[in-house]
Each structure stands twice: as C-alpha cells, then as structure tokens.
Design an enzyme around this catalytic site. Structure first.
Site, PDB file in Angstrom:
ATOM      1  N   LYS A  88     -24.685   9.130  14.169  1.00  0.00           N
ATOM      2  CA  LYS A  88     -25.688   9.961  13.492  1.00  0.00           C
ATOM      3  C   LYS A  88     -25.846   9.471  12.055  1.00  0.00           C
ATOM      4  O   LYS A  88     -24.834   9.146  11.398  1.00  0.00           O
ATOM      5  CB  LYS A  88     -25.229  11.419  13.522  1.00  0.00           C
ATOM      6  N   SER A 163     -29.267  19.343  15.070  1.00  0.00           N
ATOM      7  CA  SER A 163     -29.869  18.231  14.383  1.00  0.00           C
ATOM      8  C   SER A 163     -29.476  16.854  14.934  1.00  0.00           C
ATOM      9  O   SER A 163     -30.204  15.892  14.714  1.00  0.00           O
ATOM     10  CB  SER A 163     -29.489  18.280  12.896  1.00  0.00           C
ATOM     11  N   SER A 187     -25.106  21.763  15.728  1.00  0.00           N
ATOM     12  CA  SER A 187     -25.846  20.499  15.825  1.00  0.00           C
ATOM     13  C   SER A 187     -25.242  19.432  16.711  1.00  0.00           C
ATOM     14  O   SER A 187     -25.884  18.411  16.935  1.00  0.00           O
ATOM     15  CB  SER A 187     -26.068  19.911  14.438  1.00  0.00           C
TER      16      SER A 187
HETATM   17  N1  GLN Z   1     -29.698  24.373  13.333  1.00  0.00           N
HETATM   18  C1  GLN Z   1     -28.758  24.813  12.357  1.00  0.00           C
HETATM   19  C2  GLN Z   1     -29.360  24.640  10.985  1.00  0.00           C
HETATM   20  O1  GLN Z   1     -30.475  24.260  10.909  1.00  0.00           O
HETATM   21  C3  GLN Z   1     -27.473  24.039  12.480  1.00  0.00           C
HETATM   22  C4  GLN Z   1     -27.587  22.657  11.960  1.00  0.00           C
HETATM   23  C5  GLN Z   1     -26.309  21.898  12.064  1.00  0.00           C
HETATM   24  O2  GLN Z   1     -25.387  22.273  12.780  1.00  0.00           O
HETATM   25  N2  GLN Z   1     -26.234  20.847  11.291  1.00  0.00           N
HETATM   26  O3  GLN Z   1     -28.752  24.882   9.992  1.00  0.00           O
END
Ligand code: GLN
Length: 503
Positions: A88, A163, A187
């Site tokens: 990532k 994400s 994410s």
């Molecule tokens: N979707 C969640 C957010 O937007 C979690 C994102 C993540 O785990 N990095 O904060």
C-alpha cells in the site's frame, strides 16, 4: 460466475498461495524470476483495467527476484524469499515514490524504508509495486485517491473497498501473492471482504508503524492481505515484533502463528454480539454470516451470546478521534518539508496554497473536523468525551473476552457497492466501516475471511480476538476457511486463461 482453483500443476503461477509457491520454489520447480515475471505479465495484461498499482516496481522486482533465486540456490530461503508482494502506498519505500495517493506527496521519495518493508526486504521478498489507497488512507472505496479508483475484480463497476483497495484487489486479481495494507478503522478488513480475500488487522502495537505515513496514530496498524489464512499467518510472523524505532510497538515475543493453526474448534467459545446487526444490513450478508455460524458449531465451537452495548458509539467517536489525530499528523505537510510546494508572496500564503492544492476534499474535511474537535472550548466536549467513550468500548470487549475466546461478526453490512454510489454522501461512506471500527477503538486484532457470496459478490466475516492473541484469531479463521470452499473461488477475471505461465 466463479471458478474453483484446481490443483497445483494446472494453475497459473499468479494463482498460487505463498505456501504453494514456497514449495515449488524450494523444490526448484519454478524460479523466483519466473514467478515474478508471471506477475509482471499479468499486471501488464490486467492492471490497465483493474488499476491496483500507482507504481509498478518492475526493475526492483526483477533484481529482488534474482537475489531471491541466489538465496534459494544457497539453501538460505526464508518463508517469503521470492514471494511477490503489493505494498500500500502509505508504506515508505526507498526505491519507489511513497505518496499516500495524495497530490501533496506526488513524487516524494522516502530516505528510509518502513520497518515492515525492511523486514520483507531482508527476507528477499519481491516488491511488485505501490498499490492504490484513498488519500492518506481516508475512505472506504479508493475513490478518494488523487490518482484513480481501483476496480473490484469481481465486478469492475464496483469499488474494491478501502482505503487499502489497491493491495486487496491485487491479491484478488492475481496481481500479487500477498499484500500489505494499513487499518485505522477497517481499511484492511473491509477491502479484503469486498474483494474476497483474507485481511488481518493485528493488535495495536503488534507491528511497528515506523515508516507508515500516519493517519490516526492511536488507531493505525499495518497488516497482511492473502488468499489463505495460513499465508496471512506467515506474513504476520514476518512483520510483527518490537521495534526500537516505534515506542508503541510491544516488547512481546512473536509466536509461530502458522504452527498455531489447526482444523478443530472443539471447546472454542465464539461470542456472537447482537449489536453487530444494523438496519441497512443486506439480507445476503446476514444469511451468509448465519450459515457460517452454523458451520462453526458443526466444527465443535460453542456459540455464546455476548453484549457489546457501546458498539453504537464506536462510529461517532471514531469520527472525532481519527480526524483529531489526522489534523495534527497532517500539519507537517506545509510546503517546506515534503513534496508539493506552491510559490506565493508570503509564507502564510505559501502554506495556504500548498495545502489548498495538495489535499483533496475528504482530507480537508477531516482536517477541519479534527481541528474543530481539538480547539479550545470544544476539546473537552468532543475529544475528551470521545476518549472516555473509547474506554467504555474497550471495556465491553474485555468483559466479553472473559467468557469467550473470539467474537465472530460480519465484516461489512453490505457487499461491494457501485463506484460513485456513496461519493456524494460522506455519512453513507463512513457507515461502510460500522462493524470494523470498534476493533480499532479497542486496539484488538481481527481477521476478515470470505464466508460466501451474495449476488455473485463476496461476503466476509471477521474473527475478533483478545489483544495480542492473533494466534487464536487465526486458528479459528483457518478452521472455518478449510471447512468451506470460499477461499478457492476466484473472480471471473482471475480465471482469464493465457495470462501468465503455469506449472
Ligand atoms: N474508512 C475509514 C476512514 O475513512 C477507515 C480508514 C482506514 O482504516 N484507514 O477513516
């Protein structure tokens, strides 16, 4: 719709698990160079469509593969030597740009490797490339990436989740054997679920965050994507452990996660929380998870009702805590230290223009929310209150884990949603993580694994466990996985013949 992975021998190299690839590499039936070339060819053939990668590290991967073959020849292979991995793009890597999919970091090159990257490099793993993410890991669909949206390999009109949608889709599409992502509120688990792969968020402190571009430092954890629980166990073992460069990493020994896997669940107590059903949950998801619970019972586990009464506050408190920490972490992008710098007559205007042009709308929304929650006069009402509620959420889990070994719950209330369906409604987007966020608030580990299909799209369940008890979480997940066929299913795309060589 789906195809079942046949036995090794007729399958493309891009379809193998890390364990299968290891066996073939060590038996010299394939070389790391062949395995890498098969993946690079598949990326060349598919990634114009699926778009997992921001940057494909072709030359690095080839050099690493040759180095891996040297080691294998010398009998020095480690579990991940020669295994292709997608990283990532929030993990600092010296030999590729690291951008968090943000305009503000375009072209930025880190002078050091993240600890997890260094550990894989030392094992002579192969880095295929930097994979797509929502900007600064803020989002649930990769639609907030400043580059492009990654597609779900099961249905190209749908999101891969986020994400970490890039590494999740790469593992699902045969564009990497393994992936590394980060999970602040879901994410890793949510995109793993949407893409039908395994995704593990370790306990907070289990894996060093050194060199992870920070989003919310009290919640972020790095973890594996894989096609099997066993592969995830191996990758976790490779990256876990204390790191003097991250004072929040725990000075605890790393168990042999793979050795802890077993098929039987006799005597295992599995908690089922009624709070993990919400309105808006799709019937196909509910049905698949209910069937999985029956399967756990058949495997000898005992289902125990547990109550996590503060679960409903997890999402709202997360959206105070995470933006507050993000607003502090992102203050460093000022046009001076990293990446983009927009010229202006005064220093203040230079800050404003750089941040104005460099950050996308969701990142700006989070910075504003977080700055507001931390401002004097509101700090006690929002930030402090959120921290208090967080303690209650953690206490719920502590009490439940006095009675059960793990808790099983759906990963997400829905399957992968269509691209564009939630971009105009941040609240709907935030709801995608309603089931994953509590584990981050409590700091506990959780693994998402496939548990069926709804309308041809993968459904996922998560196994949550006690802090630092990833071994039990993986054991329970593995037993279920091996009793079912879901892990052998591949998206129609991944079954495309003629891409990559086979053994
Ligand atoms: N979707 C969640 C957010 O937007 C979690 C994102 C993540 O785990 N990095 O904060």
């Amino acid at each position: 719709m789906t195809s079942r992975a046949p036995a090794v021998g007729t399958r493309p190299l891009t379809d193998l698990s890390a364990v299968e690839a290891r066996r073939l590499l060590d038996a010299r039936q394939i070389s790391a160079v062949e395995l890498t070339e098969a993946h690079l060819a598949r990326i060349a053939a598919l990634d114009g469509t699926v778009r997992c990668y921001i940057e494909v590290m072709v030359d690095v991967a080839r050099a690493q593969a040759r180095a891996a073959d040297d080691w294998i020849r010398q009998g020095a292979a480690q579990p991940l030597t020669g295994i292709p991995v997608a990283l990532k793009d929030v993990l600092c890597t010296v030999d590729a740009p690291t951008t968090a999919a943000s305009r503000i970091l375009r072209g930025y090159r880190s002078p050091y490797d993240a600890t997890v990257v260094r550990k894989l490099r030392e094992q002579r793993a192969v880095f295929l490339g930097k994979a797509n993410t929502d900007e600064f890991a803020m989002g649930s669909s990769t639609e907030n990436s400043s580059y492009f949206t990654t597609k779900n390999p099961w249905d190209l009109s749908r999101v891969p989740g986020g994400s970490s949608g890039g590494p999740a889709a790469a593992v699902a599409a045969g564009e990497a054997t393994l992936g590394l992502g980060s999970d602040t509120g879901g994410s890793i688990r949510q995109p793993a679920g949407f893409c039908g792969t395994v995704g593990l968020k370790p306990t907070y402190g289990r894996v060093s965050r050194y060199g992870l571009i920070a989003f919310a430092s009290s919640l972020d954890q790095i973890g594996p994507f894989a096609r099997t629980v066993e592969d995830a166990a191996i990758l976790l073992g490779a990256i876990a452990g204390h790191d003097p460069l991250d004072s929040t990493s725990a000075p605890l020994p790393v168990p042999d996660y793979r050795a802890a896997l077993s098929a039987a669940l006799t005597g295992t107590r599995i908690g089922v929380a009624q709070e993990y059903t919400v309105s808006g949950m799709e019937p196909g998801v509910e049905a698949a998870v209910a069937a999985a619970l029956r399967r756990f019972e058949e495997l000898g586990a005992e289902l125990v009702p547990v109550s996590l009464p503060h679960t409903k506050y997890a999402l709202p408190t997360y959206y105070i805590t995470a933006p507050a920490e993000a607003s502090a972490n992102l203050a460093r992008y000022d046009g001076v230290k990293y990446g983009l710098s927009v010229e202006a007559p005064t220093l203040r205007e230079m800050y404003q223009r750089t941040r104005g042009e460099g950050f996308g709308p969701e990142v700006k929304r989070r910075i504003m929310l977080g700055t507001y929650a931390l401002s004097s006069g509101y700090y006690d009402a929002y930030y402090v209150k959120a921290q208090q509620v967080r303690t209650l959420i953690k206490r719920d889990f502590d009490e439940a884990f006095e009675r059960v070994d793990v808790i099983v719950a759906p990963t997400s209330p829905t399957v992968a949603f269509p691209i564009g369906a939630r971009t105009d409604d941040p609240y709907q987007m935030y709801l995608a993580d309603v089931f994953t966020i509590p584990a981050n608030m409590a700091g506990i580990p959780g693994v998402a694994i496939p548990c069926g299909f709804s309308d041809g799209l993968p459904v996922s369940l998560q196994v949550l466990g006690r802090a630092f008890d990833e071994a039990t979480v993986l054991r329970v997940a593995h037993a279920y996985e091996q009793a079912e066929v879901w892990w052998t299913m591949r998206p129609p795309l991944a079954a495309t013949a003629g891409v990559g060589s086979s053994v």
